[in-house]
Design a protein around this motif. Structure first.
Motif, PDB file in Angstrom:
ATOM      1  N   HIS A  14      15.481  20.488  23.250  1.00 16.28           N
ATOM      2  CA  HIS A  14      15.530  19.367  22.310  1.00 16.28           C
ATOM      3  C   HIS A  14      16.638  19.673  21.296  1.00 16.28           C
ATOM      4  O   HIS A  14      16.594  20.702  20.615  1.00 16.28           O
ATOM      5  CB  HIS A  14      14.184  19.187  21.610  1.00 16.28           C
ATOM      6  CG  HIS A  14      13.104  18.769  22.564  1.00 16.28           C
ATOM      7  ND1 HIS A  14      11.853  19.353  22.577  1.00 16.28           N
ATOM      8  CD2 HIS A  14      13.113  17.839  23.543  1.00 16.28           C
ATOM      9  CE1 HIS A  14      11.123  18.774  23.540  1.00 16.28           C
ATOM     10  NE2 HIS A  14      11.865  17.854  24.133  1.00 16.28           N
TER      11      HIS A  14
ATOM     12  N   GLU B 276      16.263  20.930  17.641  1.00 14.54           N
ATOM     13  CA  GLU B 276      15.540  22.196  17.433  1.00 14.54           C
ATOM     14  C   GLU B 276      16.545  23.332  17.641  1.00 14.54           C
ATOM     15  O   GLU B 276      16.496  24.044  18.642  1.00 14.54           O
ATOM     16  CB  GLU B 276      14.383  22.291  18.425  1.00 14.54           C
ATOM     17  CG  GLU B 276      13.376  21.153  18.266  1.00 14.54           C
ATOM     18  CD  GLU B 276      12.379  21.051  19.427  1.00 14.54           C
ATOM     19  OE1 GLU B 276      12.362  21.939  20.284  1.00 14.54           O
ATOM     20  OE2 GLU B 276      11.640  20.051  19.454  1.00 14.54           O
TER      21      GLU B 276
ATOM     22  N   ARG C   7      16.702  14.812  19.572  1.00 11.80           N
ATOM     23  CA  ARG C   7      15.735  15.423  20.490  1.00 11.80           C
ATOM     24  C   ARG C   7      16.170  15.225  21.936  1.00 11.80           C
ATOM     25  O   ARG C   7      16.130  16.137  22.754  1.00 11.80           O
ATOM     26  CB  ARG C   7      14.360  14.769  20.257  1.00 11.80           C
ATOM     27  CG  ARG C   7      13.286  15.225  21.234  1.00 11.80           C
ATOM     28  CD  ARG C   7      11.960  14.505  20.954  1.00 11.80           C
ATOM     29  NE  ARG C   7      10.960  14.843  21.942  1.00 11.80           N
ATOM     30  CZ  ARG C   7      10.111  15.888  21.826  1.00 11.80           C
ATOM     31  NH1 ARG C   7      10.160  16.676  20.796  1.00 11.80           N
ATOM     32  NH2 ARG C   7       9.219  16.124  22.770  1.00 11.80           N
TER      33      ARG C   7
ATOM     34  N   HIS D 183      10.908  26.303  21.526  1.00 14.68           N
ATOM     35  CA  HIS D 183      10.958  25.013  20.831  1.00 14.68           C
ATOM     36  C   HIS D 183      10.685  25.243  19.349  1.00 14.68           C
ATOM     37  O   HIS D 183      10.389  26.348  18.908  1.00 14.68           O
ATOM     38  CB  HIS D 183       9.905  24.056  21.407  1.00 14.68           C
ATOM     39  CG  HIS D 183      10.228  23.552  22.775  1.00 14.68           C
ATOM     40  ND1 HIS D 183      10.847  22.350  22.996  1.00 14.68           N
ATOM     41  CD2 HIS D 183      10.023  24.100  24.000  1.00 14.68           C
ATOM     42  CE1 HIS D 183      11.003  22.168  24.293  1.00 14.68           C
ATOM     43  NE2 HIS D 183      10.520  23.216  24.932  1.00 14.68           N
ATOM     44  N   GLN D 184      10.740  24.162  18.599  1.00 14.48           N
ATOM     45  CA  GLN D 184      10.334  24.112  17.195  1.00 14.48           C
ATOM     46  C   GLN D 184       9.627  22.766  16.990  1.00 14.48           C
ATOM     47  O   GLN D 184       9.885  21.834  17.768  1.00 14.48           O
ATOM     48  CB  GLN D 184      11.571  24.156  16.289  1.00 14.48           C
ATOM     49  CG  GLN D 184      12.317  25.495  16.278  1.00 14.48           C
ATOM     50  CD  GLN D 184      13.613  25.356  15.504  1.00 14.48           C
ATOM     51  OE1 GLN D 184      14.661  25.114  16.094  1.00 14.48           O
ATOM     52  NE2 GLN D 184      13.524  25.472  14.184  1.00 14.48           N
TER      53      GLN D 184
HETATM   54 ZN   LIG Z   1      10.951  20.842  21.604  1.00 17.37          ZN
END
Ligand SMILES: [Zn+2]
Length: 248
Positions: A71, A74, A111, A165-166
């Motif tokens: 994404h 992130e 994203r 991810h974040q």
């Molecule tokens: Zn993500």
């Protein structure tokens, strides 16, 4: 005149000796000494390269892949993988790192990819037609990024995969078949155990696809929105290598 020229050359030479960045672990003349192989996994919608770097020992018993920035909004965790790539030689582990899975999204801080597709809903396992910020694409594996990564995993077939991810700050321990590996990551990266269940059912996610298709184990690891530069660039790279069984 000659003396002036000599002085100018000395000054120029001094300017050319660039000091290494703070905390760099590379010795002079050892550009990216940790990297044993570099590969273009594929191209994004906009033609940007998705790069994979192999570090460690290709003959090691365990092969692992770690990837980040699926994404584009992130961006922090890719520094973990760049830290490994640019750091000291890794031993006892065959590790591929993909710091930027979604380069078009990163460039625009979105994203989704340049087609507006959430790449973590585009995989051909339990794919469903989703809209909005989870837009899953016109069909499963519709995106060039997805197909490139699928082909990469089909060839490498790692035992372990970490997908960063974040900002949920935790390791997904909700999947029984990969729970032991998830618990190890939670301890090793000093992140809490959590359950990431996509609000009920996950459709077309990378980890589901991988865990369904291969014998290896893939786990989602989320850092917070602002995990801190030192943690990303220095602490987490070492923690990840050790957790996967490697050492320096
Ligand atoms: Zn993500």
């Amino acid at each position: 005149m000659r003396r002036a020229l000599g002085t100018a050359l000395v000054v120029l030479a001094a300017l050319l000796v660039v000091p290494p960045p703070a905390g760099a672990v590379r010795a002079a003349g050892e550009e990216r000494s940790a990297v044993v192989q570099t590969r273009v996994v594929g191209l994004s919608v906009k033609g940007r390269k998705i790069m994979a770097y192999r570090v460690g020992n290709p003959d090691a018993k365990v092969t692992a892949v770690a990837m980040a920035t699926m994404h584009g909004n992130e961006p922090a965790t890719r520094h973990i993988l760049r830290g490994i790539r640019d750091g000291r030689k890794v031993k006892g582990l065959d590790l591929w790192v993909i710091p930027t899975y979604n380069p078009d999204g990163l460039a625009r801080h979105t994203r989704r990819n340049a087609h507006g597709v959430d790449l973590n809903r585009n995989f051909p396992y339990r794919w469903a037609d989703l809209d909005g910020s989870y837009e899953s694409g016109p069909h499963a594996a519709s995106e060039p990024e997805t197909r490139a990564v699928m082909a990469f995993f089909d060839e490498i077939r790692p035992r372990y995969v970490v997908s960063f991810h974040q900002p949920l700050h935790g390791v997904d321990t909700s999947v029984p078949s990969v729970r032991r590996f998830a618990l190890r990551l939670s301890r090793g990266l000093n992140l809490p155990r959590k359950r990431f269940v996509c609000g009920g059912v996950c459709h077309g996610t990378f980890t589901q696809w991988f865990n369904h298709r291969y014998r290896g184990k893939a786990v989602t690891v989320e850092y917070a929105a602002r995990p801190g530069q030192h943690r990303m660039r220095h602490r987490a790279p070492r923690q990840l290598v050790r957790t996967l069984g490697g050492h320096y």
